[in-house]
Write an enzyme that holds these catalytic residues in place. Structure first.
Site, PDB file in Angstrom:
ATOM      1  N   ARG A 160       0.752  -1.438   0.203  1.00  0.00           N
ATOM      2  CA  ARG A 160      -0.247   0.432   0.053  1.00  0.00           C
ATOM      3  C   ARG A 160       0.512   1.488   0.109  1.00  0.00           C
ATOM      4  O   ARG A 160       0.527   2.153   0.828  1.00  0.00           O
ATOM      5  CB  ARG A 160      -0.675  -0.002   0.678  1.00  0.00           C
ATOM      6  CG  ARG A 160      -1.618  -1.535   1.628  1.00  0.00           C
ATOM      7  CD  ARG A 160      -2.866  -1.385  -0.087  1.00  0.00           C
ATOM      8  NE  ARG A 160      -3.765  -2.451  -0.164  1.00  0.00           N
ATOM      9  CZ  ARG A 160      -3.015  -3.806  -0.238  1.00  0.00           C
ATOM     10  NH1 ARG A 160      -1.999  -3.414  -1.031  1.00  0.00           N
ATOM     11  NH2 ARG A 160      -3.754  -4.544  -0.156  1.00  0.00           N
ATOM     12  N   SER A 210     -11.082  -1.303   3.548  1.00  0.00           N
ATOM     13  CA  SER A 210     -10.177  -1.971   3.910  1.00  0.00           C
ATOM     14  C   SER A 210      -9.662  -0.470   5.111  1.00  0.00           C
ATOM     15  O   SER A 210      -9.050   0.174   4.631  1.00  0.00           O
ATOM     16  CB  SER A 210      -8.845  -2.462   3.914  1.00  0.00           C
ATOM     17  OG  SER A 210      -9.420  -3.511   3.883  1.00  0.00           O
ATOM     18  N   GLU A 280      -5.742   2.817   6.080  1.00  0.00           N
ATOM     19  CA  GLU A 280      -4.794   2.889   5.156  1.00  0.00           C
ATOM     20  C   GLU A 280      -5.738   3.965   4.177  1.00  0.00           C
ATOM     21  O   GLU A 280      -5.524   4.836   3.416  1.00  0.00           O
ATOM     22  CB  GLU A 280      -5.698   1.480   4.247  1.00  0.00           C
ATOM     23  CG  GLU A 280      -5.037   1.558   2.904  1.00  0.00           C
ATOM     24  CD  GLU A 280      -5.739  -0.007   2.673  1.00  0.00           C
ATOM     25  OE1 GLU A 280      -5.958  -0.422   1.503  1.00  0.00           O
ATOM     26  OE2 GLU A 280      -4.917  -1.025   3.519  1.00  0.00           O
TER      27      GLU A 280
END
Length: 294
Positions: A160, A210, A280
């Site tokens: 990520r 998420s 995130e």
């Protein structure tokens, strides 16, 4: 290009929250994009480039400056097993386009609700697939307003993360290298993953997917569930009962509700397991404290 004043960010984020941006600008070309950024710099105004808004939490008080949308960068060209896609193209369209041409490797991305540009910046992944495994090169607009091409190995792609999260470069286009496959098998895989998403993810509520990054050696959702937070609510925001790794806008939540919930989840997980959860989701704009009356 199109310029809107006081545009509500709730219309451009998957959480469906967020106050007005001073300017919301939709350029048509790299030249227009470069011109907008140049003007912002001359005026000492803040600016931010966004895709589909699926990984953003925009503050209730809005954004002081210019939000620049890449939604008109919609290129999709397929030549052999190479696929070139504009930064504003939805991953679902890209995956379906590849499937129609009998090209495999993009199936994991079919259900990710973001754009090509955002997927490259975040090195998006799901169900064992990841952008870094199929990306060959990108065309970027650098800080000097010049176009340049960078190979995938230059992009520092990790879990990520990528170099774009610390540089001023803007992804305009990406080129992917896929492999030939049977169209019916590719489609079947995409349908299988779509079914798994529907069964395990709270797709019926606004969210940003998420919410937390996966801590090394753990799963964020499991840590949250073990802390007794599945279904936990704060204001209109909630931890999903279907998947604890998702924070959802359950009932007309504000961005302040969502952020306060995320902070409480992080605090309780740390207290319960000793693990630090990292968001995130990207925070954008000005936030106010959660209203105690809610």
């Amino acid at each position: 290009m199109e310029v809107r004043l006081k545009e509500p960010m709730s219309c451009h984020t998957s959480f469906r929250t967020g106050g007005p941006a001073d300017w919301f600008i939709i350029p048509d070309t790299p030249e227009e994009l470069a011109a907008v950024i140049s003007v912002c710099r001359r005026l000492d105004a803040s600016w931010c480039v966004i895709g589909n808004g699926t990984n953003l939490l925009a503050g209730d008080l809005g954004y002081r400056g210019a939000i620049i949308s890449m939604e008109r960068f919609q290129k999709l060209e397929i030549c052999g097993n190479r696929v070139s896609a504009g930064a504003g193209l939805l991953l679902s369209r890209l995956a379906n386009g590849a499937c129609k041409e009998g090209l495999a490797g993009m199936e994991f991305a079919a259900g990710i609700p973001g754009t090509v540009g955002g997927a490259v910046v975040m090195n998006a992944g799901a169900y064992g697939g990841e952008i870094s495994r199929i990306l060959e090169s990108v065309t970027v607009l650098d800080e000097g307003g010049r176009l340049s091409k960078r190979q995938a190995e230059e992009l520092e792609l990790g879990y990520r993360t990528s170099r774009f999260q610390r540089t001023g470069e803007i992804v305009l286009e990406a080129e992917f290298l896929l492999v030939p496959g049977a169209q019916d098998e590719i489609r079947a895989r995409m349908e299988e993953l779509a079914k798994r998403r529907k069964e395990k993810q709270p797709l019926e509520y606004p969210s940003a997917g998420s919410t937390f990054k996966r801590p090394e050696g753990y799963f964020a959702g499991q840590l949250i569930e073990k802390a007794g937070l599945k279904g936990f609510c704060l204001g209109g925001a909630a931890v999903s009962e279907k998947h604890a790794g998702f924070v959802i806008n359950k009932e007309n939540a504000t961005s302040a509700d969502i952020l306060a919930l995320c902070e409480e989840v992080r605090r309780r997980v740390k207290e319960n397991s000793g693990q630090d959860l990292e968001l995130e989701v990207r925070l954008l704009g000005e936030f106010r404290k959660q209203e105690s009356s809610r």
